[in-house]
Design a protein around this motif. Structure first.
Motif, PDB file in Angstrom:
ATOM      1  N   LYS B  20       1.080  14.879   9.162  1.00  0.00           N
ATOM      2  CA  LYS B  20       1.685  16.129   8.718  1.00  0.00           C
ATOM      3  C   LYS B  20       2.299  15.972   7.329  1.00  0.00           C
ATOM      4  N   GLN B  21       2.977  14.866   7.108  1.00  0.00           N
ATOM      5  CA  GLN B  21       3.705  14.693   5.852  1.00  0.00           C
ATOM      6  C   GLN B  21       2.803  14.325   4.689  1.00  0.00           C
ATOM      7  N   PHE B  22       1.789  13.504   4.919  1.00  0.00           N
ATOM      8  CA  PHE B  22       1.010  12.978   3.793  1.00  0.00           C
ATOM      9  C   PHE B  22      -0.427  13.487   3.728  1.00  0.00           C
ATOM     10  N   HIS B  23      -0.949  13.910   4.862  1.00  0.00           N
ATOM     11  CA  HIS B  23      -2.307  14.428   4.925  1.00  0.00           C
ATOM     12  C   HIS B  23      -3.396  13.455   4.472  1.00  0.00           C
ATOM     13  N   ASN B  24      -3.327  13.032   3.203  1.00  0.00           N
ATOM     14  CA  ASN B  24      -4.370  12.122   2.718  1.00  0.00           C
ATOM     15  C   ASN B  24      -4.033  10.682   3.114  1.00  0.00           C
ATOM     16  N   ILE B  25      -4.342  10.346   4.364  1.00  0.00           N
ATOM     17  CA  ILE B  25      -3.998   9.021   4.880  1.00  0.00           C
ATOM     18  C   ILE B  25      -5.234   8.344   5.448  1.00  0.00           C
ATOM     19  N   ALA B  26      -5.100   7.066   5.759  1.00  0.00           N
ATOM     20  CA  ALA B  26      -6.170   6.331   6.431  1.00  0.00           C
ATOM     21  C   ALA B  26      -5.531   5.351   7.393  1.00  0.00           C
ATOM     22  N   MET B  27      -6.299   4.936   8.384  1.00  0.00           N
ATOM     23  CA  MET B  27      -5.809   3.914   9.298  1.00  0.00           C
ATOM     24  C   MET B  27      -6.551   2.619   9.051  1.00  0.00           C
ATOM     25  N   LEU B  28      -5.791   1.539   8.989  1.00  0.00           N
ATOM     26  CA  LEU B  28      -6.397   0.236   8.742  1.00  0.00           C
ATOM     27  C   LEU B  28      -6.787  -0.393  10.077  1.00  0.00           C
ATOM     28  N   TRP B  29      -8.095  -0.668  10.213  1.00  0.00           N
ATOM     29  CA  TRP B  29      -8.610  -1.225  11.469  1.00  0.00           C
ATOM     30  C   TRP B  29      -9.124  -2.632  11.204  1.00  0.00           C
ATOM     31  N   LEU B 123      -0.844   4.697   4.663  1.00  0.00           N
ATOM     32  CA  LEU B 123      -1.760   3.911   5.477  1.00  0.00           C
ATOM     33  C   LEU B 123      -1.108   3.628   6.819  1.00  0.00           C
ATOM     34  N   LEU B 124      -1.858   3.829   7.888  1.00  0.00           N
ATOM     35  CA  LEU B 124      -1.342   3.481   9.218  1.00  0.00           C
ATOM     36  C   LEU B 124      -1.755   2.052   9.545  1.00  0.00           C
ATOM     37  N   LEU B 125      -0.790   1.242   9.985  1.00  0.00           N
ATOM     38  CA  LEU B 125      -1.072  -0.148  10.327  1.00  0.00           C
ATOM     39  C   LEU B 125      -0.534  -0.494  11.713  1.00  0.00           C
ATOM     40  N   GLY B 126      -1.240  -1.388  12.404  1.00  0.00           N
ATOM     41  CA  GLY B 126      -0.841  -1.726  13.778  1.00  0.00           C
ATOM     42  C   GLY B 126       0.048  -2.948  13.906  1.00  0.00           C
ATOM     43  N   ILE B 127       0.935  -3.186  12.920  1.00  0.00           N
ATOM     44  CA  ILE B 127       1.774  -4.387  13.048  1.00  0.00           C
ATOM     45  C   ILE B 127       2.921  -4.165  14.033  1.00  0.00           C
ATOM     46  N   ARG B 128       3.407  -5.289  14.586  1.00  0.00           N
ATOM     47  CA  ARG B 128       4.507  -5.222  15.562  1.00  0.00           C
ATOM     48  C   ARG B 128       5.648  -6.126  15.132  1.00  0.00           C
ATOM     49  N   GLU B 170       4.231   6.932  -7.826  1.00  0.00           N
ATOM     50  CA  GLU B 170       3.694   5.567  -7.862  1.00  0.00           C
ATOM     51  C   GLU B 170       3.861   4.831  -6.538  1.00  0.00           C
ATOM     52  N   GLU B 171       4.188   5.527  -5.493  1.00  0.00           N
ATOM     53  CA  GLU B 171       4.390   4.836  -4.225  1.00  0.00           C
ATOM     54  C   GLU B 171       3.278   5.133  -3.228  1.00  0.00           C
ATOM     55  N   HIS B 172       2.999   4.195  -2.347  1.00  0.00           N
ATOM     56  CA  HIS B 172       2.316   4.605  -1.129  1.00  0.00           C
ATOM     57  C   HIS B 172       3.126   4.083   0.046  1.00  0.00           C
ATOM     58  N   ILE B 173       2.931   4.722   1.175  1.00  0.00           N
ATOM     59  CA  ILE B 173       3.781   4.413   2.319  1.00  0.00           C
ATOM     60  C   ILE B 173       2.944   3.707   3.387  1.00  0.00           C
ATOM     61  N   ARG B 174       3.483   2.625   3.897  1.00  0.00           N
ATOM     62  CA  ARG B 174       2.861   1.974   5.049  1.00  0.00           C
ATOM     63  C   ARG B 174       3.535   2.533   6.289  1.00  0.00           C
ATOM     64  N   VAL B 175       2.748   3.039   7.200  1.00  0.00           N
ATOM     65  CA  VAL B 175       3.313   3.598   8.426  1.00  0.00           C
ATOM     66  C   VAL B 175       2.964   2.667   9.589  1.00  0.00           C
ATOM     67  N   HIS B 176       3.948   2.314  10.376  1.00  0.00           N
ATOM     68  CA  HIS B 176       3.761   1.331  11.452  1.00  0.00           C
ATOM     69  C   HIS B 176       4.100   1.932  12.812  1.00  0.00           C
ATOM     70  N   PRO B 177       3.185   2.694  13.397  1.00  0.00           N
ATOM     71  CA  PRO B 177       3.516   3.422  14.640  1.00  0.00           C
ATOM     72  C   PRO B 177       3.757   2.522  15.847  1.00  0.00           C
ATOM     73  N   ARG B 260       3.240 -11.120   2.110  1.00  0.00           N
ATOM     74  CA  ARG B 260       3.666  -9.744   2.346  1.00  0.00           C
ATOM     75  C   ARG B 260       4.264  -9.096   1.115  1.00  0.00           C
ATOM     76  N   SER B 261       5.004  -9.881   0.338  1.00  0.00           N
ATOM     77  CA  SER B 261       5.574  -9.269  -0.863  1.00  0.00           C
ATOM     78  C   SER B 261       4.464  -8.996  -1.875  1.00  0.00           C
ATOM     79  N   LEU B 262       3.335  -9.674  -1.731  1.00  0.00           N
ATOM     80  CA  LEU B 262       2.184  -9.372  -2.589  1.00  0.00           C
ATOM     81  C   LEU B 262       1.335  -8.234  -2.030  1.00  0.00           C
ATOM     82  N   GLY B 263       1.713  -7.735  -0.899  1.00  0.00           N
ATOM     83  CA  GLY B 263       1.017  -6.567  -0.372  1.00  0.00           C
ATOM     84  C   GLY B 263       0.134  -6.840   0.832  1.00  0.00           C
ATOM     85  N   TYR B 264       0.214  -8.046   1.370  1.00  0.00           N
ATOM     86  CA  TYR B 264      -0.573  -8.381   2.553  1.00  0.00           C
ATOM     87  C   TYR B 264      -0.118  -7.537   3.742  1.00  0.00           C
ATOM     88  N   MET B 265      -1.061  -7.279   4.654  1.00  0.00           N
ATOM     89  CA  MET B 265      -0.724  -6.422   5.787  1.00  0.00           C
ATOM     90  C   MET B 265       0.079  -7.189   6.807  1.00  0.00           C
TER      91      MET B 265
END
Lengths: 416, 265
Positions: B20-29, B123-128, B170-177, B260-265
Motif C-alpha cells: 500500500k505504501q510503496f507500490h513499486n516493490i519486489a520480494m527477494l526469493w 524490497l520484502l525479505l524473509g530474514i528473522r 535516495e532511500e529504499h526500504i527493506r521490509v522484513h515481515p 550487512r553494512s555493505l548491503g548484504y541481505m
C-alpha cells in the motif's frame, strides 16, 4: 533442552539505567535455561579472551563490534529462551538517554517488563523514565530486580532502601510491581536458582516470577473494530482487507462504516484457500460487503448495534516526544492512528512534563522537546475514529510524524 | 487464535502495508525455506495473485536443484520472476576464495543493479531476528541509502504497528515481515500449510542442509531428519546454531556485520 507444554510465546522487555546490568541479565537467563547454542557461547568467550576481559554474558546480545568496544547496547535486540512452562522472547532495550526511541520500539511489543536497578547506585534518571514509558505503553506485569547485590555485601537493609525509593516513585505513576527480587545477574543469584548468599530473601526467582505472568489477551471479547488497510479487486470481487483490532466479525453482521456511518452487511469473510465464517481480534482478513459503497484505507468498521468508537476532530492525549527535533505549537503535524492518517494541529499544550522527574516544567507551553511529555489537545483537519486508550488500545494510541519519520507517541485520554 | 496464526496475521499485515505504501516493490526469493514461506504469505496476502515481481539473485554458484525448483514453482504459482545476475563479475571469474569480495560482487552488487534497473522503492525479505546477532537489531521497515548502507545506530522508531513508510528519494526500504518468527516456527508453519520446500533440507545418506545459499559456501550437517517432523524434533534438541554451516558467518566475528553494512541481505 526442556519440553514445552505451552507453545504460546510471551515477550518481555528488560529496561533500566545504563550499566545497571540488562544485557548481563539476559545473557544469564539464556545460559541458565540452556538456550544458548554451544558455538555462540564459545564465540563470545573467545572474543572476550581476545579483548583481554573476563567472560561477559552481556556480549551475547551486544553482537556489534562497536558495542563490544564501548560496552553499551545501542539498539533493541531480541532473543529467545524457554522455561518448562513456555517460550519467551526477550527484548533488550538500551539504557542510554539518546536511545529512548529504541527503548520504546522494544517495549511497545511486549507483554511484561523487568526493571533493573543497580543496588549500589540506586534509582537513576533512566530508571524513572523507563518506568514512565512502561506506564504509558500500558504494561501492567512488572518485575523489579535489584542487581549487583554482591557489591553491597548482600545486605537486606540496602535492598529495602533501594526498593522503597523506587516504589515511592512508581506509586506516583500508579504503577505497582508484581515482584521485587534481589539478584546478582553475572553469578546467577535468584535468576534460575535461589541464592545461597541471601537466605533472608524468601520469594521467587526471576524465572518463577515470569512464569506466573499471562500473555496479553487479544480483544476478542470487546466490541468489533475492523480497520481497513486497503481495497483489492480480485476475480471481480472487491475485497476490503485489514485487521480486526477488537471483537469478532461474522458473515451476515450488520455493520457501520465510519467516519461516514454508512450502513451495510458482511457478505463474506475472505482468506486465501479458506472459507472462514468469522475473523477475530488480531486476525488479518478480507471481507466483502452487500452494498456497493465507496470505502478507503482508514475507514473503521463496527457493529450497527452496540458501542461504537467516537468520530471526532478533537482529542486529549499524553504525548511522549522522542525526537531531537523540537516541536513548536504552530507547526502542522501528521497523526497516524491504526490505518488512519490525517494532518493535525496541537491546539494547546496544557502541561509540559519531564519524563524522569515527573516535574511540571511549564503550563500552557509552546514547545515540546526530546524526552518530554505533553498533556495536549489535538485538533485534526478531518475527523478521526478513536477509542479511549484504556478501552481499546489499538484505536486509542497514535504516532506523530514529521519530516518522513515518527517523532512522538501518544495515548488518548479523552475523546472530545 | 493459535501461535502460528498470530505470526501469520502479523506478517500479512506488514506485507499489505508495504504494498500500500510503496507500490513499486519486489520480494527477494532465495529459494530457501524462509523466503519460500514469505512467498507463501504473499500469496495469502493477495489471495493468490501477487501484484509485484519476485526477485532471485543468481550468483552462478547456486545448487542446480535450486534453479530447477525456482522455475518449476514460478510457473506453478504464476509468479512474475526477475532473475538478477552480475554478469560482468561472473565473467571475470570471481570466486569464493575471497568470501567478502565474492558475496559483495555476486549478491550485493547484483541486487543493487537490479534495484536500480527496476527502480524498486522497497524490497520484502524473509530474514528473522533469531538467525544471527546482527539481524536481531533489524526493524520491520528498515531504510537503506543509495549505497545500500544500513545506519543501524540511527534507526527509525517503530511502535504500535506504525512503520517508516515515507522516504527520501535516495532511500529504499527493506521490509522484513517475518522478523518475529523462529526457525522452529518456520518448520511448524510449513508443516501446517503444506508448503512445498526444496528437498536439500531433508536428510540423504546421513546429511542435510539446515540453511542453503551458494553451493561452495554451504556445508551439510549430520542428520537423519528426512521429514518435517524429524527436523522439528532435531531443532528442539540441538544446541548448534542454524547458520553454523554458512561460511560467511564464520570468516570472522564481524564478517556478517561488514556484509550487512555493505548491503548484504
Amino acid at each position: 533442552m526442556k519440553t514445552i507444554q505451552e507453545e504460546k510465546r510471551m515477550s518481555i522487555v528488560i529496561v533500566g539505567h545504563v550499566d545497571h546490568g540488562k544485557s548481563t541479565l539476559i545473557g544469564r537467563l539464556l545460559y541458565d535455561t540452556n538456550s544458548l547454542p554451544r558455538d555462540k557461547f564459545e564465540e563470545v568467550k573467545e572474543t572476550c579472551e581476545a579483548l583481554g576481559r573476563e567472560m561477559e554474558f552481556g556480549f551475547i546480545l551486544d553482537h556489534l563490534q562497536e558495542e563490544r568496544e564501548q560496552g553499551i547496547t545501542i539498539d533493541t535486540a531480541q532473543i529467545f529462551f524457554n522455561t518448562e512452562k513456555r517460550n519467551y522472547v526477550i527484548i533488550d532495550a538500551p539504557g542510554h538517554r539518546e536511545f529512548i526511541k529504541n527503548m520504546i520500539t522494544g517495549a511497545s511489543q511486549t507483554d511484561a517488563a523487568i526493571l533493573i536497578v543497580d543496588a549500589n547506585e540506586g534509582v537513576k534518571e533512566q530508571t524513572k523514565r523507563h518506568a514512565y514509558i512502561l506506564k504509558m505503553l500500558g504494561l501492567k506485569q512488572l518485575i523489579i530486580v535489584i542487581n549487583k547485590m554482591d557489591l553491597v555485601n548482600y545486605r537486606k537493609d540496602r535492598f529495602i532502601e533501594v526498593k522503597e525509593d523506587l516504589l515511592n516513585f512508581l506509586l506516583r505513576l500508579n504503577l505497582g510491581p508484581s515482584f521485587t527480587i534481589p539478584i546478582v545477574a553475572k553469578n546467577g543469584d535468584n535468576i534460575a536458582k535461589k541464592s545461597e548468599n541471601m537466605p533472608w530473601y524468601k520469594g521467587k526467582t526471576v524465572l518463577e516470577c515470569l512464569d506466573t505472568f499471562q500473555s496479553m489477551r487479544k480483544n476478542s471479547d470487546k466490541s468489533l473494530r475492523f480497520s481497513i488497510q486497503d481495497v483489492y479487486k480480485i476475480n471481480n470481487k472487491r475485497i476490503l482487507v485489514g485487521r480486526v483490532e477488537a471483537g469478532v466479525i461474522k458473515k451476515g453482521d450488520e455493520i457501520l462504516i465510519l467516519p461516514k456511518k454508512k450502513k451495510t452487511k458482511v457478505k463474506s469473510i475472505e482468506k486465501f484457500l479458506e472459507n472462514p465464517i468469522q475473523g477475530e481480534a488480531g486476525e488479518s482478513i478480507g471481507i466483502t460487503i452487500q452494498d456497493s459503497l465507496f470505502i478507503e484505507r482508514g475507514n473503521v468498521i463496527c457493529k450497527e448495534v452496540g458501542d461504537k468508537p467516537k468520530v471526532t476532530d478533537k482529542i486529549k492525549a499524553n504525548v511522549f516526544w522522542i525526537s531531537d527535533r523540537e516541536f513548536n505549537i504552530n507547526e502542522r503535524i501528521t497523526l497516524k492512528l491504526a490505518t488512519q492518517e490525517v494532518s493535525a494541529k496541537v491546539e494547546k499544550i496544557e502541561k509540559r512534563i519531564d519524563s524522569s522527574t515527573l516535574k511540571e516544567i511549564e503550563t500552557n507551553a509552546k514547545n515540546l522537546k526530546n524526552n518530554e511529555v505533553g498533556v495536549m489537545v489535538v485538533k485534526t483537519l478531518k475527523p478521526v475514529v478513536v477509542d479511549n486508550f484504556n478501552y481499546i488500545p489499538e484505536l486509542g494510541r497514535f504516532v506523530f510524524e514529521k519530516d518522513n519519520g515518527i517523532v512522538a507517541g501518544g495515548i488518548i485520554t479523552e475523546e472530545k | 487464535m493459535d501461535h502460528l496464526s498470530e505470526l501469520e496475521s502479523k506478517s500479512i499485515y506488514i506485507i499489505r502495508e508495504a504494498y500500500k505504501q510503496f507500490h513499486n516493490i519486489a520480494m527477494l526469493w532465495s529459494i530457501g525455506k524462509d523466503s519460500t514461506t514469505l512467498l507463501w504469505l504473499c500469496r495469502k496476502a493477495f489471495f493468490g495473485k501477487i501484484p509485484f515481481p519476485i526477485l532471485h539473485i543468481d550468483t552462478g554458484y547456486k545448487f542446480p536443484e535450486m534453479i530447477k525448483w525456482r522455475d518449476e514453482y514460478a510457473k506453478k504459482w504464476g509468479l512474475n520472476l526477475i532473475v538478477g545476475r552480475n554478469e560482468e563479475a561472473i565473467k571475470a571469474g570471481i570466486s569464493p576464495k575471497n568470501k567478502l569480495e565474492c558475496c559483495t560482487a555476486l549478491k550485493t552488487e547484483a541486487l543493487k543493479q537490479t534495484i536500480t534497473k527496476h527502480k524498486f522503492k522497497a524490497l520484502l525479505l524473509g530474514i528473522r531476528r533469531d538467525e544471527h546477532g546482527i539481524r536481531a537489531k533489524e526493524r520491520y521497515f528498515s531504510p537503506r541509502d543509495l549505497e545500500f548502507r544500513w545506519d543501524y545506530k540511527n534507526q527509525p522508531p517503530e511502535l504500535w504497528d506504525q512503520y517508516k513508510t515515507k522516504q527520501d528519494d535516495e532511500e529504499h526500504i527493506r521490509v522484513h515481515p517475518m522478523l518475529h518468527w523462529t526457525e522452529i516456527d518456520i518448520w511448524e508453519y510449513i508443516k501446517k500449510e503444506k508448503i512445498p520446500i526444496i528437498p536439500l533440507y531433508f536428510a540423504k545418506d546421513g546429511k542435510r542442509y539446515r540453511s542453503i545459499g551458494c553451493k561452495p559456501c554451504c556445508l551439510p550437517i549430520n542428520s537423519k531428519a528426512d521429514t518435517i517432523d524429524k527436523i522439528i524434533q532435531e531443532l528442539k534438541t540441538t544446541s548448534i546454531s542454524e547458520r553454523s554451516g554458512r561460511a560467511q558467518d564464520k570468516e570472522s566475528a564481524y564478517m556478517m556485520q561488514k556484509l550487512r553494512s555493505l548491503g548484504y541481505m
